[in-house]
Write a protein that holds these residues in place. Structure first.
Motif, PDB file in Angstrom:
ATOM      1  N   GLU A 192     -60.204  35.341  23.281  1.00 41.37           N
ATOM      2  CA  GLU A 192     -61.020  34.496  22.421  1.00 41.37           C
ATOM      3  C   GLU A 192     -62.017  35.310  21.621  1.00 41.37           C
ATOM      4  OE1 GLU A 192     -64.702  32.631  24.668  1.00 41.37           O
ATOM      5  OE2 GLU A 192     -62.845  32.099  25.711  1.00 41.37           O
ATOM      6  N   THR A 195     -60.533  38.668  15.972  1.00 44.95           N
ATOM      7  CA  THR A 195     -59.997  38.452  14.625  1.00 44.95           C
ATOM      8  C   THR A 195     -59.137  39.643  14.244  1.00 44.95           C
ATOM      9  OG1 THR A 195     -61.910  37.124  13.943  1.00 44.95           O
ATOM     10  CG2 THR A 195     -60.547  38.063  12.206  1.00 44.95           C
ATOM     11  N   GLY A 214     -57.754  31.168  22.535  1.00 46.82           N
ATOM     12  CA  GLY A 214     -59.099  31.055  22.007  1.00 46.82           C
ATOM     13  C   GLY A 214     -59.843  29.962  22.735  1.00 46.82           C
ATOM     14  N   SER A 215     -60.925  29.515  22.158  1.00 52.09           N
ATOM     15  CA  SER A 215     -61.720  28.431  22.739  1.00 52.09           C
ATOM     16  C   SER A 215     -62.329  27.639  21.591  1.00 52.09           C
ATOM     17  CB  SER A 215     -62.825  28.995  23.639  1.00 52.09           C
ATOM     18  OG  SER A 215     -63.805  29.685  22.871  1.00 52.09           O
ATOM     19  N   HIS A 218     -64.940  29.857  20.143  1.00 50.69           N
ATOM     20  CA  HIS A 218     -64.530  31.179  19.662  1.00 50.69           C
ATOM     21  C   HIS A 218     -63.017  31.186  19.441  1.00 50.69           C
ATOM     22  CE1 HIS A 218     -68.542  32.681  20.587  1.00 50.69           C
ATOM     23  NE2 HIS A 218     -68.436  32.174  21.796  1.00 50.69           N
ATOM     24  N   ASN A 219     -62.619  30.743  18.266  1.00 50.85           N
ATOM     25  CA  ASN A 219     -61.203  30.780  17.908  1.00 50.85           C
ATOM     26  C   ASN A 219     -60.702  32.217  17.822  1.00 50.85           C
ATOM     27  OD1 ASN A 219     -61.456  28.061  17.592  1.00 50.85           O
ATOM     28  ND2 ASN A 219     -61.318  28.064  15.365  1.00 50.85           N
ATOM     29  N   VAL A 220     -59.406  32.374  17.940  1.00 47.25           N
ATOM     30  CA  VAL A 220     -58.754  33.611  17.539  1.00 47.25           C
ATOM     31  C   VAL A 220     -58.293  33.418  16.095  1.00 47.25           C
ATOM     32  CG1 VAL A 220     -56.772  35.130  17.896  1.00 47.25           C
ATOM     33  CG2 VAL A 220     -58.048  34.246  19.864  1.00 47.25           C
ATOM     34  N   TYR A 259     -56.092  27.300  20.234  1.00 44.51           N
ATOM     35  CA  TYR A 259     -57.297  27.559  19.439  1.00 44.51           C
ATOM     36  C   TYR A 259     -57.126  28.816  18.586  1.00 44.51           C
ATOM     37  CZ  TYR A 259     -59.761  23.862  21.899  1.00 44.51           C
ATOM     38  OH  TYR A 259     -60.136  22.642  22.388  1.00 44.51           O
ATOM     39  N   VAL A 260     -56.158  28.752  17.694  1.00 45.49           N
ATOM     40  CA  VAL A 260     -55.837  29.863  16.804  1.00 45.49           C
ATOM     41  C   VAL A 260     -55.918  29.384  15.355  1.00 45.49           C
ATOM     42  CG1 VAL A 260     -54.162  31.653  16.231  1.00 45.49           C
ATOM     43  CG2 VAL A 260     -54.277  30.772  18.566  1.00 45.49           C
ATOM     44  N   SER A 286     -54.895  24.111  17.003  1.00 40.18           N
ATOM     45  CA  SER A 286     -54.834  25.239  16.082  1.00 40.18           C
ATOM     46  C   SER A 286     -54.632  24.782  14.647  1.00 40.18           C
ATOM     47  CB  SER A 286     -53.703  26.191  16.491  1.00 40.18           C
ATOM     48  OG  SER A 286     -53.959  26.763  17.769  1.00 40.18           O
TER      49      SER A 286
END
Length: 490
Positions: A192, A195, A214-215, A218-220, A259-260, A286
């Motif tokens: 997470e 980038t 991710g979360s 805090h996305n990826v 979560y991307v 996502s």
């Protein structure tokens, strides 16, 4: 006749001599100054050790007299990484990062080119970097143009091949050249808040397994590596086709993307033909946005898509060619801005280019499928193979279909509705600056119309459960994701 010709030649020569004399006159009086097309050359954020794009500006002499610069130099020499070319002369080390005797005649101009390759600054956050380009006139007057940029230290990956279980997790930007290949029987995990910035021809090619977790906080993020601007109003990050996207090849199974934020790629995600006995990909919470090809393309594979947004692609936003596909709580929005010959928002079928791929099951539940065209939902069937599909509690922009077995509680979006239909139901739709927010407005038709029973089943994947759930994705992940290019910090 000869006298007339001689007189004309004499007059022309005199005019040329006088003109040349005027042009070649250079004053050393301090009252004569240069003017510049800008007082500050701003270079957008760049990664350390990576060359920037070229910026230019003009130097004008409107003083009424010729002006000679005894030197043009970088105030800090070679300490900052700026590179300058003045009217064809490079400020290199051999001349002490300066050029002498630069002449600018009256009512003339010269062009200056500026680039930057910044040194490593050993700081986590972007750092401001500046220098002055100093024009020293023969009069002793100094005139300056500021050179300014933000630089950012990054982790550099070049043609990375993952042969064993590997994790990439860092708060620093990760710049990828050549691409990342995950070998068969290997697993790449991306943590997470990470980038990845992919160079133009780079992508993520998966033969083994890819796990991205991710979360909500805090996305990826997977995106292109251009963090400068095409125009003042348009960062490259809002331009499609900046990198190659993710490709899951035939031997790849058990992939999870949660979560991307995937945007501005060529194809966002491609899943090659595989066994329909094993899960190919679980994609949840996502965003896939602004692609120059497909958003999500699957061929004869098992793919679950839950609580996702797939939007603005040149080809289809989502295309299922056979296999098993499930769309739950998704928003598919086909408003690609760069080409009117855009694909559908959703395409599903059991045939492609005369090749049959049995569609064992396709379910679209609690989802919004919309776009510019009057019909953005395309089903393509060959009678010789399985073709099983269902729509339940969806908003679809397509002509109404009478099928009570496979279509239940569907809202058929009316293209003639000019109040709250198509793009008008979404929170932000800025086509001038290519900024989109596909959350629903308060008066959108899809609010409070989803089936809560399906939301309960998918709580385990992080879908938020409401008493009166909405169609489409519940929580927009990567708010205004197409605006995520850093650009200038000033």
């Amino acid at each position: 006749m000869r006298n007339i010709s001689s007189f004309l030649l004499w007059a022309a020569a005199l005019i040329a001599i006088v003109a040349c004399s005027d042009d070649d006159h250079f004053s050393s009086s301090p009252q004569y100054r240069l003017t510049f097309s800008t007082d500050t050359v701003k270079i957008d954020t760049v990664f350390s050790k990576v060359p920037s794009a070229t910026k230019t500006f003009w130097v004008y002499n409107k003083s009424g007299e010729g002006i000679r610069c005894s030197s043009v130099r970088l105030a800090q020499g070679n300490q900052t990484g700026f590179r300058v070319n003045v009217d064809g002369a490079y400020l290199g080390a051999s001349q002490g990062f300066q050029v002498p005797n630069v002449e600018i005649r009256n009512n003339d101009s010269i062009r200056v080119f500026v680039e930057l390759t910044s040194p490593v600054n050993n700081m986590e956050a972007p750092q401001k970097l500046s220098d002055d380009l100093v024009f020293v006139l023969e009069s002793g007057v100094e005139q300056r143009v500021c050179l300014s940029a933000w630089t950012w230290d990054a982790v550099m990956l070049n043609d990375l091949v993952v042969n064993g279980d590997t994790t990439i997790a860092t708060s620093q930007p990760v710049v990828v050249y050549g691409g990342i290949t995950v070998s068969e029987n290997a697993t790449l995990s991306i943590g997470e808040g990470t980038t990845l910035y992919f160079h133009e021809n780079a992508g993520l090619n998966v033969y083994g397994k890819l796990l991205i977790e991710g979360s909500p906080e805090h996305n990826v993020v997977l995106r292109g590596d251009r963090i400068d601007r095409m125009f003042d109003y348009l960062p490259y990050d809002r331009v499609s086709g900046q990198w190659q996207g993710i490709h899951f090849y035939e031997p790849s199974y058990g992939n999870v993307l949660n979560y991307v934020d995937i945007h501005s790629a060529y194809n966002g995600v491609v899943c090659d033909s595989a066994s329909v006995e094993k899960m190919k990909l679980e994609l949840s919470n996502s965003v896939i946005h602004n692609c120059q090809g497909y958003g999500l393309l699957t061929t004869n594979a098992v793919v679950d898509v839950v609580n996702c947004q797939v939007s603005n692609t040149l080809h289809d936003c989502v295309a299922f060619r056979g296999g098993v596909g499930r769309l739950w709580h998704c928003t598919l929005a086909q408003f690609y801005p760069y080409d009117a010959n855009r694909g559908a928002a959703l395409r599903f079928g059991n045939v492609f280019e005369d090749k049959v791929y049995p569609l064992y099951q396709f379910d679209c539940i609690n989802s919004i499928v919309t776009g510019y065209a009057n019909d953005v939902v395309m089903g393509e069937a060959d009678s010789t193979a399985n073709y099983e599909f269902s729509f339940d509690h969806c908003l679809l922009r397509t002509p109404a279909i009478e099928d009570t077995i496979r279509i239940k509680d569907v809202i058929w979006e009316d293209p003639k509705d000019t109040v709250i239909c198509g793009y008008k139901q979404f929170a932000k739709f800025d086509t001038d600056n290519f900024i989109y927010d596909f959350r629903l407005k308060k008066n959108a038709q899809a609010i409070g119309t989803a089936n809560p029973d399906f939301a309960l089943e998918y709580d385990r994947l992080g879908v938020r459960r409401d008493e009166e759930p909405d169609m489409g994705c519940y929580e927009f992940v990567g708010e205004e994701n197409s605006e995520s290019g850093e650009g200038s910090k000033e």
